[in-house]
Scaffold this motif. Structure first.
Motif, mmCIF file in Angstrom:
data_model
loop_
_atom_site.group_PDB
_atom_site.id
_atom_site.type_symbol
_atom_site.label_atom_id
_atom_site.label_comp_id
_atom_site.label_asym_id
_atom_site.label_seq_id
_atom_site.Cartn_x
_atom_site.Cartn_y
_atom_site.Cartn_z
ATOM 1 N N TYR A 47 124.279 109.732 85.857
ATOM 2 C CA TYR A 47 122.993 109.835 85.171
ATOM 3 C C TYR A 47 121.848 109.780 86.183
ATOM 4 N N PRO A 48 121.000 110.803 86.222
ATOM 5 C CA PRO A 48 119.964 110.866 87.274
ATOM 6 C C PRO A 48 119.049 109.652 87.312
ATOM 7 N N GLY A 49 118.656 109.133 86.137
ATOM 8 C CA GLY A 49 117.736 108.005 86.138
ATOM 9 C C GLY A 49 118.294 106.778 86.833
ATOM 10 N N LEU A 50 119.593 106.497 86.652
ATOM 11 C CA LEU A 50 120.208 105.349 87.319
ATOM 12 C C LEU A 50 120.413 105.623 88.797
ATOM 13 N N ARG A 51 120.833 106.824 89.130
ATOM 14 C CA ARG A 51 121.038 107.168 90.548
ATOM 15 C C ARG A 51 119.735 107.032 91.325
ATOM 16 N N VAL A 62 119.091 110.303 97.103
ATOM 17 C CA VAL A 62 119.759 110.181 95.816
ATOM 18 C C VAL A 62 121.069 110.959 95.765
ATOM 19 N N ASP A 63 121.199 112.000 96.573
ATOM 20 C CA ASP A 63 122.436 112.788 96.576
ATOM 21 C C ASP A 63 123.621 112.003 97.112
ATOM 22 N N ARG A 64 123.362 110.870 97.769
ATOM 23 C CA ARG A 64 124.455 110.053 98.295
ATOM 24 C C ARG A 64 124.996 109.064 97.262
ATOM 25 N N ILE A 65 124.399 109.018 96.092
ATOM 26 C CA ILE A 65 124.794 108.071 95.048
ATOM 27 C C ILE A 65 125.723 108.772 94.056
ATOM 28 N N ILE A 66 126.882 108.169 93.820
ATOM 29 C CA ILE A 66 127.794 108.630 92.772
ATOM 30 C C ILE A 66 128.082 107.444 91.858
ATOM 31 N N VAL A 67 127.855 107.647 90.564
ATOM 32 C CA VAL A 67 128.080 106.601 89.573
ATOM 33 C C VAL A 67 129.357 106.921 88.812
ATOM 34 N N VAL A 246 122.097 100.912 81.377
ATOM 35 C CA VAL A 246 121.874 100.106 82.582
ATOM 36 C C VAL A 246 120.542 100.471 83.227
ATOM 37 N N ALA A 247 120.255 101.763 83.318
ATOM 38 C CA ALA A 247 118.992 102.199 83.924
ATOM 39 C C ALA A 247 117.798 101.643 83.159
ATOM 40 N N GLU A 248 117.866 101.661 81.832
ATOM 41 C CA GLU A 248 116.764 101.144 81.032
ATOM 42 C C GLU A 248 116.633 99.624 81.208
ATOM 43 N N PHE A 249 117.766 98.926 81.318
ATOM 44 C CA PHE A 249 117.756 97.485 81.564
ATOM 45 C C PHE A 249 117.021 97.179 82.872
#
Length: 364
Positions: A47-51, A62-67, A246-249
């Motif tokens: 999800y882009p917002g969490l990344r 941000v491209d280095r983040i994988i959720v 999680v991102a909203e939290f």
């Protein structure tokens, strides 16, 4: 009268640690505002917002983040991506039992190095490397290690990343407990010291809820695209709904107060464990004294038969994990007991350690 069951098994957060009302608010908001996006298929990186939030926290692209669906899923993907059958892989010992299973399933030749008072025996690993061994990766839990509770010293952190660069292997840094420090000062992560050689993994299982199944990896540029492709080929994408919650939290600034509440919950339980060990087991065992995390690893003195200990513990309504599972050579784990204190009250901890001491005394 039957004694109540005391579970000294898994490191499971207690129910009272879950911010249920806040998560309900986040879930309702996400479905109202982002419902069509999070209920649809998405990109495998997550999800882009969490990344974006994770990338900002760690000051990386941000491209280095994988959720993923928990960090263990990402460990499994990394193992299948990096390890060919017969490849050498280094671990500390004892170490996380599920990671050992992942490496074995990938066909790795797992080499173990003992955990000392200041973390893994880096000198022994360096000697093996100098002798010609060529591991593809070194898996470490530097902060409040599962299962021992050990903390890797700053000096050893620097030595590990120097070896990784000199001998061209990857480091997987597993950091689920890093934010749960109850005393002392933070040390730089392995990723902080060598972002070019370290795949750092963590999750929100210990900080918010394991039921959300949201973990992430910060991956060096040479392998991040491969990992994203493997994720897409394996499961398309992990749940955007859970990641958006999680991102909203985090966006509502609820994570930091949540972590402080967790520290207030777990710190007395750690101290209760250490007091009970000092009182009941000082003459029959040794252990680390962690500064955080969920676990205290105990090594029993003498030759205690693990099967007999587990059987007698069951009879005493004391649930223990078989400590041999945390070792590459199970026989090296005879007499090792992992004590998770996170989900027990101080009174339960006192009673559990007292029962364990009585059992050990009857077997030695």
């Amino acid at each position: 009268m039957t004694q109540p069951l005391i579970k000294l098994t898994r490191g499971v957060p207690p129910d009272e640690s879950f911010p249920v009302d806040q998560l309900q608010t986040c879930a309702e908001y996400v479905l109202l505002v982002h419902g069509y996006e999070v209920l649809q298929y998405g990109k495998s990186r997550g999800y882009p917002g969490l990344r974006e939030l994770i990338a900002d926290e760690h000051d990386v692209d941000v491209d280095r983040i994988i959720v993923g669906q928990g960090s263990l899923q990402l460990q499994d993907l990394c193992a299948r991506m990096l390890i060919d059958s017969g490849d050498s892989v280094y671990v500390e010992e004892p170490t996380y039992d599920r990671t050992l299973t992942i490496f074995r399933r990938a066909g790795a030749d797992v080499q173990a190095f003992a955990v000392q008072g200041d973390g893994v025996d880096v000198g022994a690993a360096a000697a093996q490397l100098a002798g010609g061994d060529s591991p593809v990766l070194f898996y470490l839990i530097p902060d409040f290690q599962n299962p021992s509770g050990a903390l890797l010293s700053r000096e050893k952190r620097e030595e590990v990343v120097d070896l990784a660069r000199a001998y061209d292997f990857w480091v997987i840094e597993d950091s689920p407990y890093r934010r749960l420090r109850y005393r002392g000062e933070d040390l730089p992560s392995l990723f902080d010291l060598a972002p070019d050689r370290v795949l750092q993994m963590s999750s929100y299982s210990k900080l918010i809820s394991p039921g959300l199944r949201v973990g992430y990896a910060i991956v060096p540029e040479p392998v991040v695209d491969r990992l994203a492709e493997m994720a897409e080929d394996t499961y398309i994408n992990a749940s955007y709904l859970n990641q958006a919650i999680v991102a909203e939290f985090i966006r509502r600034d609820w994570l930091e107060p949540q972590i402080e509440e967790l520290k207030g919950l777990y710190e007395p339980r750690l101290y209760a464990t250490l007091r009970a060990l000092d009182q009941h087991m000082g003459d029959v065992a040794t252990w680390q004294e962690p500064d955080g995390g969920f676990f205290v690893g105990v090594t029993l003195d003498g030759d205690v038969d693990t099967d007999t200990l587990l059987e007698r513990a069951g009879e005493a309504n004391l649930a223990l994990t078989d400590g041999r599972g945390f070792f590459v050579d199970p026989e090296s784990g005879r007499g090792f007991v992992r004590l998770p204190f996170c989900a027990l009250t101080p009174d339960q901890i006192e009673e559990g350690v007292a029962r364990l001491a009585t059992l050990v005394g009857s077997l030695t």
